[in-house]
Design a protein around this motif. Structure first.
Motif, PDB file in Angstrom:
ATOM      1  N   PRO A   4       0.812  -1.221   0.000  1.00 24.38           N
ATOM      2  CA  PRO A   4       0.000   0.000   0.000  1.00 24.38           C
ATOM      3  C   PRO A   4       0.845   1.270   0.000  1.00 24.38           C
ATOM      4  O   PRO A   4       1.966   1.289   0.490  1.00 24.38           O
ATOM      5  CB  PRO A   4      -0.806  -0.089   1.295  1.00 24.38           C
ATOM      6  N   LYS A   5       0.269   2.321  -0.555  1.00 24.32           N
ATOM      7  CA  LYS A   5       0.888   3.651  -0.560  1.00 24.32           C
ATOM      8  C   LYS A   5       0.843   4.216   0.851  1.00 24.32           C
ATOM      9  O   LYS A   5      -0.117   4.034   1.583  1.00 24.32           O
ATOM     10  CB  LYS A   5       0.117   4.565  -1.527  1.00 24.32           C
ATOM     11  N   ARG A  49      -6.449   4.427   9.481  1.00 27.16           N
ATOM     12  CA  ARG A  49      -6.221   4.443   8.029  1.00 27.16           C
ATOM     13  C   ARG A  49      -5.157   3.424   7.626  1.00 27.16           C
ATOM     14  O   ARG A  49      -5.325   2.691   6.654  1.00 27.16           O
ATOM     15  CB  ARG A  49      -5.792   5.839   7.567  1.00 27.16           C
ATOM     16  N   LEU A  50      -4.053   3.391   8.380  1.00 27.21           N
ATOM     17  CA  LEU A  50      -2.970   2.465   8.040  1.00 27.21           C
ATOM     18  C   LEU A  50      -3.364   1.015   8.325  1.00 27.21           C
ATOM     19  O   LEU A  50      -2.918   0.102   7.632  1.00 27.21           O
ATOM     20  CB  LEU A  50      -1.692   2.857   8.780  1.00 27.21           C
ATOM     21  N   GLU A  52      -6.478  -0.109   8.013  1.00 24.60           N
ATOM     22  CA  GLU A  52      -7.394  -0.460   6.919  1.00 24.60           C
ATOM     23  C   GLU A  52      -6.637  -0.829   5.648  1.00 24.60           C
ATOM     24  O   GLU A  52      -7.116  -1.619   4.842  1.00 24.60           O
ATOM     25  CB  GLU A  52      -8.352   0.704   6.640  1.00 24.60           C
ATOM     26  N   ARG A  53      -5.445  -0.269   5.481  1.00 22.41           N
ATOM     27  CA  ARG A  53      -4.613  -0.593   4.316  1.00 22.41           C
ATOM     28  C   ARG A  53      -3.714  -1.799   4.569  1.00 22.41           C
ATOM     29  O   ARG A  53      -2.928  -2.179   3.712  1.00 22.41           O
ATOM     30  CB  ARG A  53      -3.762   0.613   3.922  1.00 22.41           C
TER      31      ARG A  53
END
Length: 125
Positions: A4-5, A49-50, A52-53
């Motif tokens: 992931p980015k 957020r991280l 979820e990625r």
């Protein structure tokens, strides 16, 4: 698996986690407040957020990584060279060393890495 980015502010946060993992959420909140000036809610939001990625996870109040720092760095470096230098690693290195003098130790380390890569490629053939 696609890596992931991760964005710049997220990366600073991620380095805090990678350097201290496994890290309790309470400790992580205090560190992010001190080092990044973040409030508790910001720390939770970025972690969410991280997570979820698929980069981090929190279980029983303890944060750990699912993707190592080195893997993220490799992907970010590859994307940078691809986007900025049309994928040309020699063009990147030339641009990098033009504005920064390498120490003898750094130059030797680069030679060692290239030699190891060359040996690895020979064995693969």
């Amino acid at each position: 698996m696609e890596v992931p980015k991760i964005f710049k502010s997220e990366y600073r946060f991620a380095c805090i986690v990678w350097d201290r993992e496994p890290v309790k959420m309470k400790e992580l909140i205090a560190i992010c407040n001190e080092k990044l000036g973040w409030k508790r809610t910001t720390t939770y939001t970025v972690l969410k957020r991280l997570s979820e990625r698929g980069i981090f996870q929190m279980k029983d109040g303890v944060v750990t990584s699912l993707i190592p720092k080195e893997e993220i760095q490799r992907e970010e470096s590859r994307c940078f060279v691809e986007d900025t230098f049309d994928g040309s690693l020699p063009a990147f290195v030339a641009a990098f060393v033009q504005n920064k003098s390498l120490s003898a130790k750094e130059a030797e380390e680069i030679r060692r890495l290239l030699d190891a890569y060359t040996e690895q490629e020979k064995k693969a053939d």
